[in-house]
Scaffold this motif. Structure first.
Motif, mmCIF file in Angstrom:
data_model
loop_
_atom_site.group_PDB
_atom_site.id
_atom_site.type_symbol
_atom_site.label_atom_id
_atom_site.label_comp_id
_atom_site.label_asym_id
_atom_site.label_seq_id
_atom_site.Cartn_x
_atom_site.Cartn_y
_atom_site.Cartn_z
ATOM 1 N N ALA A 160 0.822 -1.205 0.000
ATOM 2 C CA ALA A 160 0.000 0.000 0.000
ATOM 3 C C ALA A 160 0.854 1.253 0.000
ATOM 4 C CB ALA A 160 -0.935 -0.013 1.208
ATOM 5 N N ALA A 161 1.938 1.250 0.792
ATOM 6 C CA ALA A 161 2.830 2.410 0.814
ATOM 7 C C ALA A 161 3.524 2.596 -0.535
ATOM 8 C CB ALA A 161 3.862 2.236 1.927
ATOM 9 N N GLU A 162 3.926 1.476 -1.145
ATOM 10 C CA GLU A 162 4.581 1.576 -2.443
ATOM 11 C C GLU A 162 3.628 2.094 -3.507
ATOM 12 O OE1 GLU A 162 7.133 -1.295 -5.523
ATOM 13 O OE2 GLU A 162 6.367 -2.076 -3.618
ATOM 14 N N ARG A 163 2.376 1.613 -3.454
ATOM 15 C CA ARG A 163 1.397 2.082 -4.432
ATOM 16 C C ARG A 163 1.076 3.558 -4.221
ATOM 17 N NH1 ARG A 163 -2.806 -3.070 -4.106
ATOM 18 N NH2 ARG A 163 -1.440 -4.579 -5.185
ATOM 19 N N ALA A 164 0.993 3.983 -2.968
ATOM 20 C CA ALA A 164 0.725 5.397 -2.696
ATOM 21 C C ALA A 164 1.863 6.273 -3.201
ATOM 22 C CB ALA A 164 0.505 5.607 -1.197
ATOM 23 N N PHE A 165 3.093 5.822 -2.998
ATOM 24 C CA PHE A 165 4.236 6.601 -3.483
ATOM 25 C C PHE A 165 4.258 6.660 -5.008
ATOM 26 C CE2 PHE A 165 8.718 6.866 -4.804
ATOM 27 C CZ PHE A 165 9.067 8.065 -4.185
ATOM 28 N N ASP A 166 3.965 5.521 -5.674
ATOM 29 C CA ASP A 166 3.925 5.514 -7.141
ATOM 30 C C ASP A 166 2.824 6.416 -7.667
ATOM 31 O OD1 ASP A 166 6.027 3.749 -7.163
ATOM 32 O OD2 ASP A 166 4.771 1.972 -7.351
ATOM 33 N N ALA A 167 1.670 6.410 -6.988
ATOM 34 C CA ALA A 167 0.569 7.281 -7.411
ATOM 35 C C ALA A 167 0.941 8.751 -7.253
ATOM 36 C CB ALA A 167 -0.698 6.956 -6.608
ATOM 37 N N TRP A 168 1.646 9.075 -6.175
ATOM 38 C CA TRP A 168 2.081 10.454 -5.982
ATOM 39 C C TRP A 168 3.086 10.869 -7.037
ATOM 40 C CZ3 TRP A 168 7.079 12.151 -4.413
ATOM 41 C CH2 TRP A 168 7.148 13.523 -4.194
ATOM 42 N N VAL A 169 3.982 9.956 -7.387
ATOM 43 C CA VAL A 169 4.969 10.265 -8.421
ATOM 44 C C VAL A 169 4.282 10.512 -9.757
ATOM 45 C CG1 VAL A 169 6.886 9.306 -9.760
ATOM 46 C CG2 VAL A 169 6.859 9.068 -7.279
ATOM 47 N N ARG A 170 3.318 9.673 -10.109
ATOM 48 C CA ARG A 170 2.636 9.823 -11.396
ATOM 49 C C ARG A 170 1.782 11.082 -11.449
ATOM 50 N NH1 ARG A 170 1.665 4.273 -10.617
ATOM 51 N NH2 ARG A 170 -0.444 4.786 -9.928
ATOM 52 N N SER A 171 1.188 11.472 -10.337
ATOM 53 C CA SER A 171 0.264 12.607 -10.340
ATOM 54 C C SER A 171 0.971 13.951 -10.156
ATOM 55 C CB SER A 171 -0.785 12.434 -9.231
ATOM 56 O OG SER A 171 -0.154 12.372 -7.955
ATOM 57 N N ASP A 172 1.993 13.997 -9.326
ATOM 58 C CA ASP A 172 2.608 15.281 -8.978
ATOM 59 C C ASP A 172 3.896 15.574 -9.734
ATOM 60 O OD1 ASP A 172 0.559 15.464 -7.256
ATOM 61 O OD2 ASP A 172 1.739 15.579 -5.418
#
Length: 434
Positions: free
Chosen positions: A240-252
């Motif tokens: 979950a932490a890895e997915r949240a970090f990847d989502a932040w990288v893709r969005s921001d």
């Protein structure tokens, strides 16, 4: 190289001895030694100024005291108990033993080959650590994945900004104290065993098989359950932490995919022929070759190429636009360069002409590519050709500025130029060229 290596290997034994003693202390071989190390570490953490006492204490108790004891050894123990009971160490008296010295290990001796093996082990450990660090750190920091490296860069910038403000508020002494105790305590055999059991229980690590067949069967069944059903919330939380970090990288993290572009310029120079009275194409130059330019005053030829096709982009760049475009804002670049003594054409072909000067006599061009024009500056009279066919020797005459020429008003000089522009973009650098 071979001689230096042999000398180095004969003298490196003291380093490996220190390494072995440090490992014995950290691995709790003698708990009293490890606890003594932790006590010293605790005092240093609570009072960091004591760190300046450590070198002095090491020199006293690690060098001078052992050397003195080696020079004044204790009496040999006797087999009779009553004789040993009343004897004690006394430093009084003259030296009884020679001073302790350190000599290089003899080549082809047992210690020499032991040092060679230890040196090979150290080199192997360094190679393994180097490869692991490169595999872990370099892909995240070399911008091969530009979004990930950019995200880490942003986080580090934020951490730097935060630490500059809050670093004095963090209890660094207690953090270092707790971290040191935890690191050294983790090497204790009991703690190491508990950590191994915890890893086998929650992280799916392998467990030592028991001595009995029932224990082996139970262990195999537990491992099979772990493989089929990964236990605990740890994998889910990490995912979950890895997915949240990847989502932040893709969005921001927004990357600029378009290459950097710049505008380059070239000046088309033409010279007025004295024979035909028509403008003849001269060359394409990076400089406008205006009347007050350094090249004109020095009598140098204009530099450039004869054809548009010979104009190359700057090094590290490539053409982005397909064609050259004529700069229609001729007055803009003239004013930007603070060029004087010229007449600007704001319509038509946008030529910028030299203003005619009565003290400037044109010199006909020849097959050798002579300049074909005078210096064009009011501080000079008619230029005289020197022996060097590419230069002119000016004669200083009466000073008449461009704006004071009344008779030449409305007449143009022997040079004109106009500006062409074209877009370039950064060229991709191949890895092989690095």
């Amino acid at each position: 190289m071979s001689n230096n290596f042999r000398r180095f290997n004969a003298r490196i034994g003291v380093v490996f001895k220190f390494q072995a003693k440090a490992l014995r202390v950290l691995s709790w071989r003698r708990p009293t030694h490890t606890l003594s190390l932790l006590a010293v570490y605790t005092f240093v953490c609570l009072d960091p100024y004591l760190i300046f006492v450590l070198p002095l204490a090491i020199a006293l108790f690690g060098i001078f005291v052992p050397s003195f004891i080696a020079r004044h050894p204790a009496p040999a123990s006797s087999s009779e108990a009553h004789a040993v009971r009343n004897l004690g160490y006394s430093p009084r008296g003259p030296p009884l033993a020679p001073a302790r010295t350190f000599k290089p290990t003899k080549e082809l001796s047992r210690d020499f080959f032991r040092n060679l093996g230890d040196l090979q082990n150290v080199m192997d450990d360094y190679s393994v650590a180097h490869d692991k660090i490169i595999a872990l750190v370099v892909p995240k920091t070399n911008f091969s994945d530009e979004a990930l490296s950019s995200a880490i860069f942003v986080l580090l910038c934020g951490a730097c900004a935060l630490m500059t403000v809050t670093a004095h508020l963090i209890p660094w002494r207690y953090i270092c104290l707790v971290a040191g105790w935890l690191a050294i305590s983790s090497n204790h055999p009991t703690v190491s065993r508990l950590i191994g059991e915890w890893q086998a229980q929650y992280l799916g690590g392998e467990k030592e098989p028991s001595a009995t067949a029932q224990a082996v069967h139970d262990n195999d069944r537990k491992l099979e359950q772990i493989q089929n059903h990964p236990p605990g919330p740890s994998p889910d939380s990490s995912l979950a932490a890895e997915r949240a970090f990847d989502a932040w990288v893709r969005s921001d993290i927004i990357l600029d995919d378009a290459p950097e572009t710049r505008e380059v310029e070239i000046f088309e120079l033409q010279h007025l022929s004295d024979t035909s009275g028509e403008w003849e194409p001269w060359l394409f130059s990076p400089s406008p070759y205006d009347p007050l330019s350094a090249a004109r005053i020095a009598g140098d030829r204009p530099t450039g190429t004869r054809f548009f096709e010979d104009v190359l982009p700057p090094e590290g760049w490539e053409w982005s636009g397909k064609k050259w475009a004529l700069d229609l804002w001729s007055r803009e670049w003239v004013e930007e360069r603070i060029i004087t003594g010229v007449e600007v054409e704001t319509e038509g072909e946008r030529w910028v002409y030299d203003i005619y000067n009565e003290h400037e006599n044109g010199v006909n061009g020849s097959d050798n590519g002579d300049l074909g024009a005078a210096l064009g500056d009011g501080d000079y009279e008619t230029p005289v050709r020197s022996q060097d066919q590419s230069r002119y020797t000016p004669k200083i005459g009466p000073t008449i500025s461009w704006e004071e020429g009344e008779e030449g008003m409305g007449r143009r000089g022997s040079w004109r130029r106009r500006r062409w522009v074209r877009m370039v973009k950064r060229k991709n650098v191949n890895a092989a060229s690095n």
